[in-house]
Design a protein around this motif. Structure first.
Motif, PDB file in Angstrom:
ATOM      1  N   UNK A   1       0.465   2.992  12.057  1.00  5.97           N
ATOM      2  CA  UNK A   1       0.836   4.165  11.254  1.00  5.97           C
ATOM      3  C   UNK A   1       2.253   4.107  10.696  1.00  5.97           C
ATOM      4  N   UNK A   2       3.106   3.286  11.316  1.00  4.39           N
ATOM      5  CA  UNK A   2       4.499   3.211  10.846  1.00  4.39           C
ATOM      6  C   UNK A   2       4.947   1.755  10.769  1.00  4.39           C
TER       7      UNK A   2
ATOM      8  N   UNK B   1      12.406   3.356   7.447  1.00  3.38           N
ATOM      9  CA  UNK B   1      11.230   2.518   7.228  1.00  3.38           C
ATOM     10  C   UNK B   1      10.819   2.527   5.745  1.00  3.38           C
ATOM     11  N   UNK B   2      10.653   1.333   5.181  1.00  2.00           N
ATOM     12  CA  UNK B   2      10.197   1.200   3.794  1.00  2.00           C
ATOM     13  C   UNK B   2       8.685   0.939   3.822  1.00  2.00           C
ATOM     14  N   UNK B   3       7.876   1.899   3.315  1.00  2.00           N
ATOM     15  CA  UNK B   3       6.418   1.802   3.472  1.00  2.00           C
ATOM     16  C   UNK B   3       5.807   0.477   3.013  1.00  2.00           C
ATOM     17  N   UNK B   4       6.191  -0.023   1.844  1.00  2.00           N
ATOM     18  CA  UNK B   4       5.588  -1.262   1.336  1.00  2.00           C
ATOM     19  C   UNK B   4       5.916  -2.463   2.212  1.00  2.00           C
ATOM     20  N   UNK B   5       7.139  -2.473   2.720  1.00  2.00           N
ATOM     21  CA  UNK B   5       7.539  -3.567   3.612  1.00  2.00           C
ATOM     22  C   UNK B   5       6.713  -3.508   4.895  1.00  2.00           C
TER      23      UNK B   5
ATOM     24  N   UNK C   1       0.171   9.235   9.229  1.00  2.00           N
ATOM     25  CA  UNK C   1       1.102   8.122   9.134  1.00  2.00           C
ATOM     26  C   UNK C   1       1.278   7.719   7.679  1.00  2.00           C
ATOM     27  N   UNK C   2       1.865   6.540   7.475  1.00  2.00           N
ATOM     28  CA  UNK C   2       2.070   6.025   6.119  1.00  2.00           C
ATOM     29  C   UNK C   2       0.728   5.514   5.597  1.00  2.00           C
ATOM     30  N   UNK C   3       0.324   5.981   4.406  1.00  2.00           N
ATOM     31  CA  UNK C   3      -1.024   5.678   3.898  1.00  2.00           C
ATOM     32  C   UNK C   3      -1.309   4.177   3.835  1.00  2.00           C
ATOM     33  N   UNK C   4      -0.416   3.423   3.224  1.00  2.00           N
ATOM     34  CA  UNK C   4      -0.654   1.988   3.057  1.00  2.00           C
ATOM     35  C   UNK C   4      -0.685   1.259   4.383  1.00  2.00           C
TER      36      UNK C   4
END
Ligand code: KG4
Ligand code: ZN
Length: 384
Positions: free
Chosen positions: A16-17, A48-52, A89-92
């Motif tokens: 999720x993260x 936290x950078x989502x794409x990374x 959490x973060x979608x991606x």
């Protein structure tokens, strides 16, 4: 087979993260807890950078699953189910875990359980301290969440009593650490500095603790601003910033509010157990103050070891195993990641009528659950 019903062997995936977590449990026994973290890749951005994070999950997934299976010494074909964080959490990032779980479950012919991240944070304590008493009160504090939850049944009934109205507790630690130039993540380093400082040196504000404020909600944004202003004033006056005292006084304000509200919720609801989870549960002062205040109130405190408090796959496996043991229905192959999955949705069962149901009535629950949340927040507003 009796063992299978009581002690299902479940693999859990958490993405999720920024942690790729894969855990394996047998009932309440932890067999493996493999974690690959991308935290270092985010450090220079201060968050936290989502794409990374998504990219890192993709790269870490297969090796981390393999590591967990090796560590547990079990074969994937012996699993009774595969559980995965479906949200929040973060979608991606969630999508990578859900896709992996589906692929493994489909290829191995195993049932799939999409479960709630917050309920997993609570359930993990079964691996440390045995079965959770019901109901359980839980204080979840991390970089992404700060919630007080009442859980009459961890697999089907988790009720939000309160949460932060602005920053999460861990986020406040991270932001104050940034102002003090202490790096990211801020929690552990503030914890360390605070041990050398005086918690009463500066009286920082305790958010939402007035008699008319909601009893179980939190607010840390005002505190963060007050700390930043205090530091700015010192710097402007050309004085040295007493880092240890600021850290200790800030930490004291956060911990005071968290423990005060959690103990109050236990008393109000007549619950004699409190579990604390999430990354901030690693905080030394939080553990000590919670212990003292719980003892004074006749409440038993349960805090898992730090590695089980931060995001991990074992917590997802723990909740998945409980779902299997209690005969909860599996998710369908249409399971999708839901970045804002409400905490009341402890898992994502297949729709009624799609053949997976084992006779528990969750399908009609949505509107009712949200009404319930509304009722609780009204209660907080008017009965403080
Ligand atoms: O649960 P976690 O690993 O990830 C999520 O945010 O979901 O929690 C990370 C958060 C960060 O904000 C970090 O600063 C905080 O937990 N944290 C701490 C401590 N260790 C980690 N906060 C206070 N004291 C600590 N010892
Ligand atoms: Zn978490």
């Amino acid at each position: 087979m009796a063992r299978k019903a009581d002690e299902p062997l479940v693999l859990g995936i958490e993405t999720s993260c920024d942690e790729t977590g894969v855990g394996i449990v047998r009932g309440h026994t932890l067999l493996a807890d493999a974690v690959a973290s991308s935290v270092d890749e985010h450090a220079r951005f201060g968050g936290v950078v989502p794409e990374v994070a998504s990219r890192a999950h993709l790269e870490a997934m297969v090796p981390t699953i393999q590591r967990a299976l090796d560590e547990a010494g079990v074969s994937a074909k012996d699993l009774d189910g595969i559980a995965v964080t479906a949200g929040p959490g973060l979608a991606g990032a969630l999508l990578v875990g859900v896709s992996a779980a589906k692929a493994y479950a489909y290829a191995l012919g195993k049932p799939l359980y999409g479960v709630n991240h917050l309920a997993s944070h609570i359930c993990v304590d079964q691996l440390e301290h045995g079965p959770l008493p019901e109901p359980t009160m839980a204080l979840l504090v991390s970089g992404g969440h700060s919630s007080l939850l009442l859980a009459p049944d961890i697999t089907s009934d988790v009720r939000p009593l309160g949460s932060t109205i602005d920053d999460a507790a861990g986020e406040a630690f991270d932001k104050v650490a940034r102002v003090l130039n202490l790096g990211f993540p801020g929690g552990p380093v503030i914890d360390r500095y605070a041990r050398e400082g005086n918690p009463d040196a500066i009286r920082f504000p305790r958010g939402l603790t007035g008699s008319r404020d909601p009893a179980y909600d939190f607010s840390f944004s005002g505190l963060k601003t007050a700390v930043a202003r205090w530091i700015e004033a010192k710097r402007a006056a050309g004085e040295e910033v007493p880092v240890a005292d600021v850290a200790a006084s800030f930490q004291e304000a956060v911990v005071d509010v968290l423990t005060r509200k959690a103990v109050r919720a236990c008393k109000d609801e007549g619950v004699d157990h409190l579990m604390i989870g999430g990354g901030v549960a690693a905080n030394t002062r939080l553990r000590a103050m919670a212990q003292r205040r719980c003892e004074d109130a006749g409440i038993t405190l349960r805090v898992p070891r730090p590695k089980l408090c931060t995001d991990n796959g074992a917590m997802v496996a723990a909740l998945g195993a409980e779902m299997v043991a209690r005969g909860r229905s599996a998710s369908s192959w249409e399971l999708s990641a839901d970045s804002s999955l409400p905490v009341t949705e402890t898992h994502v069962p297949a729709e009624e009528g799609h053949g997976h149901s084992h006779g528990h009535s969750h399908g009609h629950g949505h509107a009712h659950d949200h009404d319930h949340v509304h009722e609780l927040s009204k209660k907080n507003l008017y009965e403080s």
